[in-house]
Design an enzyme around this catalytic site. Structure first.
Site, mmCIF file in Angstrom:
data_model
loop_
_atom_site.group_PDB
_atom_site.id
_atom_site.type_symbol
_atom_site.label_atom_id
_atom_site.label_comp_id
_atom_site.label_asym_id
_atom_site.label_seq_id
_atom_site.Cartn_x
_atom_site.Cartn_y
_atom_site.Cartn_z
ATOM 1 N N GLU A 90 0.295 4.831 5.636
ATOM 2 C CA GLU A 90 0.071 4.842 4.179
ATOM 3 C C GLU A 90 -0.765 6.051 3.767
ATOM 4 O OE1 GLU A 90 0.247 0.077 4.719
ATOM 5 O OE2 GLU A 90 -1.692 1.053 4.463
ATOM 6 N N SER A 140 8.394 0.751 7.556
ATOM 7 C CA SER A 140 9.409 0.183 8.445
ATOM 8 C C SER A 140 10.824 0.601 8.060
ATOM 9 C CB SER A 140 9.326 -1.347 8.428
ATOM 10 O OG SER A 140 9.729 -1.847 7.159
ATOM 11 N N ARG A 184 1.909 12.537 -10.052
ATOM 12 C CA ARG A 184 1.826 13.995 -9.914
ATOM 13 C C ARG A 184 3.147 14.677 -10.265
ATOM 14 N NH1 ARG A 184 -2.953 14.139 -10.829
ATOM 15 N NH2 ARG A 184 -4.495 14.163 -9.164
ATOM 16 N N HIS A 203 3.130 15.031 -13.855
ATOM 17 C CA HIS A 203 2.263 16.140 -14.253
ATOM 18 C C HIS A 203 2.949 17.484 -14.064
ATOM 19 C CE1 HIS A 203 -1.433 13.375 -13.427
ATOM 20 N NE2 HIS A 203 -0.890 13.141 -14.614
ATOM 21 N N ARG A 262 0.817 -1.214 0.000
ATOM 22 C CA ARG A 262 0.000 0.000 0.000
ATOM 23 C C ARG A 262 0.851 1.265 0.000
ATOM 24 N NH1 ARG A 262 -5.505 -0.208 2.421
ATOM 25 N NH2 ARG A 262 -4.762 1.510 3.710
ATOM 26 N N ASP A 316 1.079 14.660 -1.490
ATOM 27 C CA ASP A 316 0.227 15.666 -2.131
ATOM 28 C C ASP A 316 0.554 17.067 -1.623
ATOM 29 O OD1 ASP A 316 -1.095 13.962 -3.850
ATOM 30 O OD2 ASP A 316 -2.914 13.814 -2.628
ATOM 31 N N SER A 362 -2.145 1.337 7.966
ATOM 32 C CA SER A 362 -3.049 2.247 7.240
ATOM 33 C C SER A 362 -2.776 3.723 7.525
ATOM 34 C CB SER A 362 -4.511 1.936 7.553
ATOM 35 O OG SER A 362 -4.901 0.714 6.975
#
Length: 186
Positions: free
Chosen positions: A153, A88, A57, A60, A46, A161, A150
């Site tokens: 990630e 990790s 991105r 882009h 993930r 972003d 999670s």
């Protein structure tokens, strides 16, 4: 508890976690990206998905990028950068990749939960993001309501972003100037 209640809890957790991210490390990572001739990106699982989104991105933005392991990846040269996303910092395939890049003189930026990991020891810049994972060698002060890695990630994707927004400002880019670089054969 409803799904939207869980969603609000996750967003609150990520907002709390975002206060632990070091701006200085992010600024150094952005500087490495701006200076790089070519940017290689790698991650597994993930985390790899978040890193692939970052590569997209960066493309882009007009940067020369490739995901490691893809058949179209070029040979490394001086001035190249390898960005690795690894919670990790110990994923065997990524450690081997970092060692090879380091030996070739490629700069490394690591996005991780463990500042003392094997990959961190090879990296010019280590961006430490909060999260929890059963893979961590040390006990994290951060806990999570979410399973496994999670929280890391998600923070990886959001932090990447945020770096894109900073890069857009510094490069004088906008969504409009970036859009012509978006894939048209999809």
């Amino acid at each position: 508890m409803s799904v939207t209640d869980h969603l609000q809890d996750i967003l609150a957790e990520l907002a709390r976690n975002s206060t632990h991210v070091e701006e200085d490390a992010l600024a150094l990572a952005v500087r490495e990206i701006l200076a790089a001739r070519h940017i290689f990106l790698a991650g597994a699982g993930r985390s790899g998905i978040a890193i692939a989104a970052f590569a997209n991105r960066l493309l882009h933005l007009g940067k020369s990028v490739s995901l490691t392991g893809e058949i179209t990846s070029p040979h490394t040269r001086p001035g190249d950068l390898l960005i690795i996303g690894s919670g990790s910092g110990e994923t065997e395939s990524l450690v081997a990749l970092a060692r090879k890049a380091h030996a070739a003189g490629v700069h490394i930026v690591l996005i991780t939960m463990d500042a003392g990991s094997s990959i961190a020891k090879l990296a010019e810049v280590t961006v430490v993001l909060p999260g929890a994972s059963p893979k961590l060698r040390s006990v994290s002060a951060v806990t999570s309501i979410q399973p496994m890695g999670s929280a890391f990630e998600q923070m990886c994707l959001l932090t990447c972003d945020a770096m894109i927004l900073s890069l857009m400002q510094q490069m004088g880019e906008s969504s409009e100037s970036m859009f012509p670089r978006h894939a048209d054969l999809e």
